[in-house]
Write a protein that holds these residues in place. Structure first.
Motif, short mmCIF file in Angstrom:
data_model
loop_
_atom_site.label_atom_id
_atom_site.label_comp_id
_atom_site.label_asym_id
_atom_site.label_seq_id
_atom_site.Cartn_x
_atom_site.Cartn_y
_atom_site.Cartn_z
N TYR A 242 39.11 -4.58 47.10
CA TYR A 242 38.17 -3.47 47.16
C TYR A 242 37.21 -3.56 45.98
O TYR A 242 37.62 -3.79 44.84
CB TYR A 242 38.90 -2.13 47.06
CG TYR A 242 39.65 -1.71 48.30
CD1 TYR A 242 39.02 -0.94 49.29
CD2 TYR A 242 40.98 -2.07 48.49
CE1 TYR A 242 39.71 -0.55 50.42
CE2 TYR A 242 41.67 -1.68 49.62
CZ TYR A 242 41.03 -0.92 50.59
OH TYR A 242 41.72 -0.53 51.71
N VAL B 86 33.87 3.31 47.68
CA VAL B 86 34.12 1.94 48.12
C VAL B 86 32.80 1.30 48.49
O VAL B 86 32.09 1.77 49.38
CB VAL B 86 35.09 1.91 49.32
CG1 VAL B 86 35.23 0.48 49.83
CG2 VAL B 86 36.45 2.47 48.94
N TYR C 153 34.90 -4.16 50.95
CA TYR C 153 36.28 -4.62 50.91
C TYR C 153 36.41 -5.85 51.79
O TYR C 153 35.75 -5.97 52.83
CB TYR C 153 37.27 -3.53 51.32
CG TYR C 153 37.08 -2.98 52.71
CD1 TYR C 153 37.75 -3.54 53.79
CD2 TYR C 153 36.23 -1.90 52.95
CE1 TYR C 153 37.58 -3.04 55.08
CE2 TYR C 153 36.06 -1.40 54.22
CZ TYR C 153 36.74 -1.96 55.28
OH TYR C 153 36.55 -1.46 56.54
#
Length: 249
Positions: free
Chosen positions: A212, A219, A222
């Motif tokens: 990640y 985020v 990923y």
């Protein structure tokens, strides 16, 4: 401590033999009755010393595990205990001992990361190593022990007691059955909201690594790396590791 012993009839035991064998193998006991009288007790096949430590661990988990306490209370308990524990979302979480494969993976990663960081400012550390993670807009930290981490603020983030009080740039967790949901949900959330830039989830069973990358407390991207792939760090330029080397024995 909760008694997990099941009391069943001989007929029920015969009908569901496999079910109750599995239950006993999970370190529980089954008492079988015949004509209303207790006739047989089934217990896990472990040595007396193994049973001692199992019972002791359950007692400690009953005493501390899952307890909701303040940060100050947690630190007082922690300072006066030899147990490995974390403090996540106001709750005490006891840490078990890792198995040999877990340790092997951690060792492989430490060697690779230390080689990459040679002559660089950042340093790699491995558990047990306490980190106080202050999530965005919250005054109470989570206290965790990532399996491995890279810290780039060591020079300015170590207090007078020699303890690291900064925010790691990279955290790595090696999954186990007991920590899987905690690592994949609670720790990911804490790392993201406390300013960590990168998080690796290593799965020993499926031999993959989920990387990640965080930016602005969200985020950013990923990527899943599996056997045969070359893992590339989100944040650290030039940090590449063969996935197969992570899991090599």
């Amino acid at each position: 401590m909760t008694d997990t012993t099941k009391v069943i009839t001989a007929t029920e035991f015969k009908t569901n033999l496999g079910k109750y064998i599995d239950y006993v193998m999970e370190d529980n006991e089954v008492v079988v009755t015949k004509n209303g009288t207790k006739a047989v007790r089934l217990t896990p096949y472990i040595t007396q010393i193994e049973r001692y430590f199992t019972v002791k661990e359950k007692a400690l988990d009953y005493q501390y595990g899952g307890k909701k306490v303040s940060y100050e209370e947690f630190m007082e308990i922690y300072e006066n205990s030899e147990l490995r524990m974390e403090y996540i979302n106001g709750e005490i979480v006891l840490l078990g001992s890792p198995d040999t494969f877990h340790q092997n993976i951690a060792g492989n990663l430490h060697v690779q990361l230390r080689e990459y960081l040679k002559n660089k400012k950042c340093k790699v550390f491995f558990a047990p190593f306490d980190v106080h993670f202050y999530k965005k807009d919250l005054n109470t930290p989570d206290v965790m022990q990532p399996d491995l981490l890279i810290a780039c603020d060591v020079d300015e983030a170590v207090n007078e007691k020699g303890r690291y009080m900064g925010t790691p740039t990279l955290c790595i967790e090696i999954l186990s059955k007991s920590t899987r949901s905690k690592d994949m949900v609670d720790k990911l959330n804490t790392f993201m909201l406390s300013g960590v830039r990168e998080f690796w989830l290593v799965d020993p069973d499926k031999h993959f690594v989920l990387v990640y990358g965080f930016d602005n407390f969200e985020v950013d991207e990923y990527t899943t790396y599996k056997s045969g792939d070359v893992l590339e760090s989100y944040f650290f330029e030039g940090l590449q590791i063969m996935v197969d080397e992570i899991f090599s024995l």
